[in-house]
Write an enzyme that holds these catalytic residues in place. Structure first.
Site, PDB file in Angstrom:
ATOM      1  N   SER A  53       0.852  -1.188   0.000  1.00  0.00           N
ATOM      2  CA  SER A  53       0.000   0.000   0.000  1.00  0.00           C
ATOM      3  C   SER A  53       0.885   1.234   0.000  1.00  0.00           C
ATOM      4  O   SER A  53       2.021   1.191   0.490  1.00  0.00           O
ATOM      5  CB  SER A  53      -0.885   0.012   1.254  1.00  0.00           C
ATOM      6  N   TYR A  69      -2.760  -1.490  10.197  1.00  0.00           N
ATOM      7  CA  TYR A  69      -2.758  -1.722   8.750  1.00  0.00           C
ATOM      8  C   TYR A  69      -1.529  -1.086   8.119  1.00  0.00           C
ATOM      9  O   TYR A  69      -0.812  -1.732   7.335  1.00  0.00           O
ATOM     10  CB  TYR A  69      -4.022  -1.151   8.116  1.00  0.00           C
TER      11      TYR A  69
END
Length: 247
Positions: free
Chosen positions: A138, A151
């Site tokens: 990400s 995350y």
């Protein structure tokens, strides 16, 4: 990684980024296997597509990963590409003592899941021609989203793991990192309709073009993720972090 003629395993391939890429790889002439926990989504992903297959897998279960790896190698001995896409993202308030279940689930799913699956398949992949491992991280691996600390940390960990793995597997298995920006998917509530997020089809199209580029980069980075990826290098980290604080 060649663009056609592969046998590709995509985790989390029943929806979102995993589904979009799996179907595009299938359209490009690859045999594709999608995994996930939702049987209905998997069935819909492969419906009407020859040489696209669905196999259930819970990447949080170590025993299930071991059994799955043995089964998929037996069913698809030509398997040469693993795409670690399955993941979860949850918002967490870490400013006081709390239940750590969400953080622990994030770590198990986003870090241990791919590490365990790589370990289960690495010997098989190393024996194949044109073998590759694609780890989906990400843009938040490079500048964290304060609302999703576990995350962000999990994706930073997988970025680091991918770099180290690339060195160890050099000459055996190509290791590629795909770092998406914010994309309109159902990863978090309401994300699929957020105007400032990248449309899924546009993201998948740009990713496929990057996979087809010569030479193919070690990191697949669409234009929308570059402000995050380059923030540390160009001195804009604090500004980007301040922007993420407001979201």
């Amino acid at each position: 990684m060649k663009t056609t003629g592969n046998t590709i395993l995509v985790t989390g391939g029943g929806s979102g980024i995993g589904l979009a890429l799996a179907q595009r790889w299938h359209d490009a002439g690859n045999s594709v296997i999608v995994t996930g926990r939702n049987a209905g989504k998997l069935a819909g992903a492969v419906a009407g597509r020859a040489n696209m297959h669905a196999m259930a897998l819970d990447v949080t279960d170590p025993a299930a990963i071991t059994a799955f790896a043995a089964e998929i190698v037996a069913k698809f001995p030509a398997l040469n590409v693993l795409v670690n896409n399955a993941g979860v993202m949850m918002y967490e308030a870490a400013d006081a003592k709390r239940d750590l279940a969400d953080a622990e689930t994030t770590v198990v799913t986003n870090i241990l899941g791919p590490i365990r699956l790589i370990d289960a398949l690495v010997d098989h992949l190393a024996a194949q021609d044109d073998a590759a491992i694609v780890n989906v991280t990400s843009g938040l691996a490079f500048v964290p989203f304060p609302k999703a600390p576990a995350y962000s940390a999990s994706k930073a960990a997988m970025h680091s793991y991918s770099v180290a793995l690339r060195v160890q597997l050099a000459g055996k298995i190509e290791v590629i990192e795909l770092a998406p920006p914010a994309v309109r998917t159902d990863l978090t509530p309401g994300q699929s309709t957020r105007e400032n997020y990248m449309p899924l089809d546009a993201f998948a199209d740009e990713v496929m073009a990057l996979f087809a580029s010569e030479p193919m980069p070690e990191e697949i980075l669409v234009q929308n993720v570059l402000p995050l990826r380059r923030a540390e290098a160009n001195g804009s980290f604090d500004q980007v972090l301040d922007m993420l604080k407001t979201l």
